[in-house]
Design a protein around this motif. Sequence first.
Motif, PDB file in Angstrom:
ATOM      1  N   UNK A  23      -0.128   4.302  -1.942  1.00 16.82           N
ATOM      2  CA  UNK A  23      -1.563   5.264  -2.324  1.00 16.82           C
ATOM      3  C   UNK A  23      -2.448   4.204  -1.618  1.00 16.82           C
ATOM      4  N   UNK A  24      -2.475   2.813  -2.077  1.00 15.94           N
ATOM      5  CA  UNK A  24      -3.687   1.891  -1.949  1.00 15.94           C
ATOM      6  C   UNK A  24      -3.405   1.738  -0.074  1.00 15.94           C
ATOM      7  N   UNK A  61      -7.119  -1.996 -10.756  1.00  9.32           N
ATOM      8  CA  UNK A  61      -7.309  -1.992  -9.331  1.00  9.32           C
ATOM      9  C   UNK A  61      -8.927  -0.983  -9.004  1.00  9.32           C
ATOM     10  N   UNK A  62      -9.518  -0.495 -10.123  1.00  8.61           N
ATOM     11  CA  UNK A  62     -10.561   0.346  -9.647  1.00  8.61           C
ATOM     12  C   UNK A  62     -10.039   1.666  -9.112  1.00  8.61           C
ATOM     13  N   UNK A  63      -8.996   2.325  -9.446  1.00  7.00           N
ATOM     14  CA  UNK A  63      -8.677   3.550  -8.468  1.00  7.00           C
ATOM     15  C   UNK A  63      -9.069   4.656  -9.440  1.00  7.00           C
ATOM     16  N   UNK A 143      -4.443  11.280  -7.323  1.00  6.05           N
ATOM     17  CA  UNK A 143      -5.366  10.164  -6.900  1.00  6.05           C
ATOM     18  C   UNK A 143      -5.858  10.768  -5.637  1.00  6.05           C
ATOM     19  N   UNK A 144      -7.261  10.885  -5.440  1.00  2.00           N
ATOM     20  CA  UNK A 144      -8.029  11.411  -4.355  1.00  2.00           C
ATOM     21  C   UNK A 144      -7.655  10.458  -3.032  1.00  2.00           C
ATOM     22  N   UNK A 151     -15.269   4.586  -6.200  1.00  3.56           N
ATOM     23  CA  UNK A 151     -16.378   3.310  -5.789  1.00  3.56           C
ATOM     24  C   UNK A 151     -16.102   2.066  -6.544  1.00  3.56           C
ATOM     25  N   UNK A 152     -15.128   1.913  -7.526  1.00  2.00           N
ATOM     26  CA  UNK A 152     -14.875   0.805  -8.070  1.00  2.00           C
ATOM     27  C   UNK A 152     -13.594   0.138  -7.564  1.00  2.00           C
TER      28      UNK A 152
END
Length: 169
Positions: A23-24, A61-63, A143-144, A151-152
């Motif tokens: 995903x990342x 990770x700010x996800x 997860x979008x 934003x994070x």
Amino acid sequence: MQDFQVRYQPDGITCGPSCLGAVLDALIDNAPSTEEIAELCGTNPYTGTTDVAMKRGLKALGVSYTHPASEERRAPGFLDAALEDGNAVMLRTLVGGIKHWVTAHAVTPAGYSIACPVAGNVIWSREDTRAAWGARDYDCIIIPRVPSAHPELMRASIQESPEETGPLL
């Protein structure tokens, strides 16, 4: 947004971090390695990567993500709607008697496009998906798939080489 590609797991316990890594990879360039994600999650040989561990990694990770309640994810059409809204859905499954994370990333006429960190990109029929996913109470993490929804996202804080720049996070 890049095309969704599977990330193969390097060992028998990192299916969750491999799914998160895939995903990342679709969200950012130079995403951390599966091993780095596993470390952030706290993946271990006894429990692998639980839902709690996955949330720990996502947060580190700010996800941005959603962990829907049982009633919501059991609703007819839930997975189709989540995918049609442009999300990746990491599914907790039971495949061949083994607990396993996979990522659903599209609806097809034949079923669901699944990025499996062992089998690769495959299509699961609706029946196969219900069987594997239902065995784990339809648990999932949504997860979008658009970078602006995160934003994070810690792009600058993820270090490419811990040896060169110090410890990871």
